[in-house]
Scaffold this active site. Structure first.
Site, mmCIF file in Angstrom:
data_model
loop_
_atom_site.group_PDB
_atom_site.id
_atom_site.type_symbol
_atom_site.label_atom_id
_atom_site.label_comp_id
_atom_site.label_asym_id
_atom_site.label_seq_id
_atom_site.Cartn_x
_atom_site.Cartn_y
_atom_site.Cartn_z
ATOM 1 N N ASN A 272 0.827 -1.218 0.000
ATOM 2 C CA ASN A 272 0.000 0.000 0.000
ATOM 3 C C ASN A 272 0.852 1.254 0.000
ATOM 4 O OD1 ASN A 272 -2.504 -1.351 0.121
ATOM 5 N ND2 ASN A 272 -2.119 -1.789 2.273
ATOM 6 N N HIS A 273 0.276 2.301 -0.495
ATOM 7 C CA HIS A 273 0.938 3.600 -0.503
ATOM 8 C C HIS A 273 0.228 4.494 0.497
ATOM 9 C CE1 HIS A 273 3.256 2.714 -4.143
ATOM 10 N NE2 HIS A 273 2.202 1.989 -4.470
ATOM 11 N N ARG A 274 1.000 5.237 1.255
ATOM 12 C CA ARG A 274 0.402 6.138 2.242
ATOM 13 C C ARG A 274 -0.377 7.226 1.519
ATOM 14 N NH1 ARG A 274 4.222 8.081 6.920
ATOM 15 N NH2 ARG A 274 2.223 8.992 7.465
ATOM 16 N N MET A 275 -1.594 7.440 1.954
ATOM 17 C CA MET A 275 -2.436 8.476 1.356
ATOM 18 C C MET A 275 -2.552 9.697 2.259
ATOM 19 S SD MET A 275 -5.341 6.240 -0.575
ATOM 20 C CE MET A 275 -6.280 7.710 -0.924
ATOM 21 N N THR B 292 2.433 9.850 -2.411
ATOM 22 C CA THR B 292 2.110 8.445 -2.157
ATOM 23 C C THR B 292 3.322 7.555 -2.382
ATOM 24 O OG1 THR B 292 1.393 8.147 -4.447
ATOM 25 C CG2 THR B 292 -0.306 8.706 -2.818
#
Length: 179
Positions: A84-87, A92
């Site tokens: 996952n990518h930090r939002m 990101t």
């Protein structure tokens, strides 16, 4: 005559079905915790379960915990947090995994993009449509003026702690000071 119960501490409880196993008895990674009697079925070998746990990086520290009496079919993939990518940050991009970035629009899975997506927008669907902005207009304007993605790698490295910060008010303040 009483039926013999399968032993939850045996890897393969039924010798007639060698592709079935109680996974807790074959998993080596201590961050994968499996309850008793949970089994996995795979023609490639039930002891191959860990190959189906992806993006499972030590430095993130997450765990895969599966309870008792679960049945896990072949082909199941466990995609862990490392995918996952930090939002909640200005970018990101996973700087601390990869070391650089050049992206800002978020496009949903299985979307079909047929036109430009505005910077710092979240777009989904078929056809793809913008559902919301990631940030308020002020932060978007600051990021577009800064154009950090066009800076040298050395300058980007100095910006990494700010761009990876989840406190967007702090990000605004610090980036304004750099403009």
């Amino acid at each position: 005559m009483a039926n013999k119960r399968p032993n939850p501490n045996e890897a393969f409880p039924n010798p007639n079905l060698p592709r079935l196993c109680y996974i807790k008895n074959v998993v080596k990674n201590p961050r994968i915790i499996i309850g008793d009697y949970t089994y996995y079925d795979d023609v490639d070998g039930a002891d191959q379960f860990e190959k189906h746990v992806t993006h499972f990086y030590d430095f993130i520290g997450d765990k895969l915990i599966i309870g008792k009496f679960c049945a896990i079919a072949k082909g199941v993939e466990f995609v862990m947090n490392g995918a996952n990518h930090r939002m909640d940050c200005a970018t990101t991009y996973p700087f601390y995994i990869m070391g650089g970035d050049w992206g800002s629009a978020i496009i949903g899975t299985n979307s079909v993009v047929a036109k430009d997506i505005p910077p710092y927008a979240i777009a989904v669907g078929n056809p793809c449509r913008v559902v919301r902005k990631r940030f308020d207009d002020e932060l978007i304007e600051i990021l577009l003026k800064l154009r950090w993605w066009d800076k040298s790698i050395e300058e980007i490295e100095t910006l990494m702690p700010i761009l990876s910060c989840g406190n967007l008010e702090k990000v605004k303040t610090e980036l304004k000071a750099r403009l």
